[in-house]
Motif scaffolding. Structure first.
Motif, PDB file in Angstrom:
ATOM      1  N   THR A 160      -0.187   7.949  -5.987  1.00  0.00           N
ATOM      2  CA  THR A 160       1.201   7.613  -6.314  1.00  0.00           C
ATOM      3  C   THR A 160       1.300   7.149  -7.762  1.00  0.00           C
ATOM      4  OG1 THR A 160       1.707   6.974  -4.043  1.00  0.00           O
ATOM      5  CG2 THR A 160       3.156   6.130  -5.752  1.00  0.00           C
ATOM      6  N   ASP A 195      -4.413   1.132  -9.201  1.00  0.00           N
ATOM      7  CA  ASP A 195      -5.338   2.139  -8.648  1.00  0.00           C
ATOM      8  C   ASP A 195      -4.605   3.297  -7.987  1.00  0.00           C
ATOM      9  OD1 ASP A 195      -7.474   0.507  -9.447  1.00  0.00           O
ATOM     10  OD2 ASP A 195      -7.384  -0.615  -7.559  1.00  0.00           O
ATOM     11  N   GLN A 196      -3.354   3.501  -8.372  1.00  0.00           N
ATOM     12  CA  GLN A 196      -2.534   4.600  -7.832  1.00  0.00           C
ATOM     13  C   GLN A 196      -2.415   4.557  -6.307  1.00  0.00           C
ATOM     14  OE1 GLN A 196      -3.906   8.374  -9.416  1.00  0.00           O
ATOM     15  NE2 GLN A 196      -2.973   7.967 -11.404  1.00  0.00           N
ATOM     16  N   ASN A 197      -2.600   3.362  -5.727  1.00  0.00           N
ATOM     17  CA  ASN A 197      -2.438   3.266  -4.265  1.00  0.00           C
ATOM     18  C   ASN A 197      -1.781   1.966  -3.819  1.00  0.00           C
ATOM     19  OD1 ASN A 197      -4.443   1.326  -4.548  1.00  0.00           O
ATOM     20  ND2 ASN A 197      -6.058   2.570  -3.633  1.00  0.00           N
ATOM     21  N   THR A 198      -1.362   1.122  -4.768  1.00  0.00           N
ATOM     22  CA  THR A 198      -0.738  -0.147  -4.409  1.00  0.00           C
ATOM     23  C   THR A 198       0.349  -0.510  -5.412  1.00  0.00           C
ATOM     24  OG1 THR A 198      -2.832  -0.960  -3.484  1.00  0.00           O
ATOM     25  CG2 THR A 198      -1.120  -2.591  -3.921  1.00  0.00           C
ATOM     26  N   PRO A 257       0.605   5.891  -0.618  1.00  0.00           N
ATOM     27  CA  PRO A 257      -0.355   7.009  -0.601  1.00  0.00           C
ATOM     28  C   PRO A 257      -1.146   7.098  -1.903  1.00  0.00           C
ATOM     29  CG  PRO A 257       1.747   7.698   0.312  1.00  0.00           C
ATOM     30  CD  PRO A 257       1.959   6.328  -0.238  1.00  0.00           C
ATOM     31  N   SER A 258      -2.406   7.431  -1.775  1.00  0.00           N
ATOM     32  CA  SER A 258      -3.274   7.557  -2.947  1.00  0.00           C
ATOM     33  C   SER A 258      -2.728   8.608  -3.904  1.00  0.00           C
ATOM     34  CB  SER A 258      -4.698   7.931  -2.506  1.00  0.00           C
ATOM     35  OG  SER A 258      -5.551   8.045  -3.611  1.00  0.00           O
ATOM     36  N   PRO A 285       0.832  -1.206   0.000  1.00  0.00           N
ATOM     37  CA  PRO A 285       0.000   0.000   0.000  1.00  0.00           C
ATOM     38  C   PRO A 285       0.871   1.262   0.000  1.00  0.00           C
ATOM     39  CG  PRO A 285      -0.683  -1.550   1.714  1.00  0.00           C
ATOM     40  CD  PRO A 285       0.643  -2.020   1.217  1.00  0.00           C
TER      41      PRO A 285
END
Length: 261
Positions: free
Chosen positions: A123, A167-170, A120-121, A118
């Motif tokens: 990324t 999803d720009q978060n993982t 930060p959203s 994970p």
């Protein structure tokens, strides 16, 4: 993903006792307090601290008995990491035969290891540092300490590995094992390990393997079940059969002291 924070035992409700007056002949019993911090990367440490404290401070147990009990519990900690309910999940693989940790989780098959980290959203890939080598793995965000860094549990096929941002978060990473006949105990050496005897391959995927690999996997699963029940493995059973056959063919020999190595 749940994050376990460090904590300290609350001692605020314990007030210091006033010193005894000079006229009093009664000396109050000595009191001791125990303070410890919980480290999620080394949860066994707090249990050992409790044992050390009891061994030094417990007046309600005879010294010899206390030492024996502490020794016995420490022996259990070495053999079974599921003591006092503190380490319920440590050593037990997740549903993907890997482990869920504070900063990342990983799963595996005999051929591959999948890592989910994970971040930060928002990324983007250009912010990610992902260095995959045969005997070294480093993953993180630029300008920050690495999230994962160390020597993989076993060597990696670098050309067959890749990573991506989901999803720009993982950060999702696929690592291809160099030796595709072994289960990994950890992603990188030094991290918490799983009990590979409790690994459970998905039966539905066995049919997708070639006959040789499938036979190897089925043999591993059989041996794991045998070991868990204290029974001989397939190799040990084969040796026993060979010895029995040899004994029947040579009745004139004394096999009373024969042992199977």
């Amino acid at each position: 993903m749940a994050i376990i924070s460090d904590y300290e035992e609350d001692q605020t409700d314990k007030k210091p006792q006033p010193p005894p007056s000079s006229s009093s002949s009664h000396t109050p019993p000595k009191t001791s307090t125990f303070t410890a911090a919980f480290d999620p990367q080394n949860p066994i440490k707090i249990v050992e601290g409790v044992l050390d404290f009891l061994g030094k401070e417990s007046d309600f147990l005879e010294k010899e008995r206390a030492e024996k009990e502490i020794f016995a519990v420490r022996g259990c900690l070495c053999c079974d990491r599921n003591v006092f309910g503190v380490l319920d999940s440590i050593g037990i693989p997740n549903k993907g035969n890997g482990l869920d940790l504070e900063k990342y989780s990983w799963t595996q098959t005999l051929q591959e290891v999948n890592v989910q980290i994970p971040v930060p959203s928002g990324t983007k890939s250009r912010f990610v540092v992902c260095d995959i080598k045969k005997n070294h793995l480093k993953v993180g965000i630029k300008g920050q300490p690495p999230i994962i860094e160390g020597e993989p549990y076993k060597p990696i096929k670098v050309d067959d590995c890749y990573w991506s941002i989901e999803d720009q978060n993982t950060i999702s990473i696929l690592l291809t094992k160099h030796d595709q006949m072994d289960w990994w105990k950890s992603l990188v050496k030094g991290d918490p390990e799983i009990d590979t005897q409790k690994v459970e391959p998905e039966n539905s995927k066995l049919s997708e393997l070639d006959s040789e690999t499938r036979q190897t996997v089925e043999k591993m699963m059989f041996d794991q079940r045998q070991k868990s029940m204290g029974l001989p493995t397939s190799d040990e059973m084969q040796k026993q059969e060979i010895l029995k056959k040899f004994m029947s063919e040579h009745p004139e020999m004394d096999f009373s002291r024969a042992k199977i190595a």
